[in-house]
Write an enzyme that holds these catalytic residues in place. Structure first.
Site: not given
Length: 228
Positions: A51, A54-55
């Site tokens: 992701c 997300c990261d």
């Protein structure tokens, strides 16, 4: 396993415990597809991610790699290009599966470098990602790219196997819900989160649809009680 053929529905847990319920909310999510190479799982959470949204922020101003050739891969590569100095995009074939618009956007972004006909042989690093070893599947040439993160964007698989044949799904296995609701093809069964969402797949949208499912289920039970 489940039996949704008639209410009350039956849910079997650990092959021995059976629950019966008047309504059911499915929130089983979707699992990222992986390349299934040893270093991928070893370094998962230490520079390997499925992701970018997300990261990606953790790798601001660094070089990263992403594997995939669909719309999701393009979308995530474009997102990373705004944070990272260089995004190395590894595409297994000589072309992408992504829509023409997404491909054009990627190819016009100066800090995205696309590697065609490329397989990922190994993600390098001991306690964190330090690079990736790639192989051209036409010339068999092997090379290494120094990167700080490796993003896998080759798709997701909804965790809906136990509901197959009992609920209406798309050709991939995402549970179909009525637009604007969490209602499925079976009355009294509701679905929320990534098991029915192949577009957004974010924690905040999953949580929102979970709230919708809880409200839909409550209204269903209230209406059922009133009719009885």
């Amino acid at each position: 396993s489940v039996d949704l053929t008639s209410a009350p529905f039956k849910i079997i847990i650990d092959e021995e415990k059976t629950l019966t319920t008047d309504t059911l909310i499915i929130a089983t999510g979707a699992s990222a597809k992986w390349l299934n190479i040893p270093s991928e799982q070893k370094l998962n959470g230490h520079g390997v991610s499925a992701c970018a949204v997300c990261d990606g922020f953790f790798f601001k101003n660094k070089e990263v790699a992403i594997v995939g050739g669909g719309d999701t891969a393009c979308e995530e590569a474009l997102y990373l290009s705004k944070l990272c100095t260089t995004v190395h995009m590894l595409v297994r074939r000589h072309e992408m599966r992504a829509s023409k618009v997404m491909q054009d956007r990627v190819l016009k972004t100066s800090n995205i470098v696309v590697y065609w006909n490329t397989d990922t042989e190994e993600i390098l690093g001991e306690n964190k990602v330090t690079g990736v070893r790639i192989k051209n599947n036409i010339t068999n040439k092997v090379s290494e790219i120094p990167v700080s993160a490796f993003f896998v964007a080759i798709g997701h698989q909804p965790n809906s196997e136990i509901f197959k044949g009992q609920l209406e799904m798309d050709n991939v296995g995402y549970i179909k819900t009525m637009p604007g609701t969490s209602r499925t093809s079976t009355e009294g069964v509701f679905a929320c989160g990534d098991v029915q969402d192949k577009i957004y797949r974010q924690a905040v949208t999953a949580a929102g649809s979970g709230c919708m499912a809880a409200m839909d289920a409550e209204r269903y039970l209230s209406a059922k009680e009133h009719n009885e």
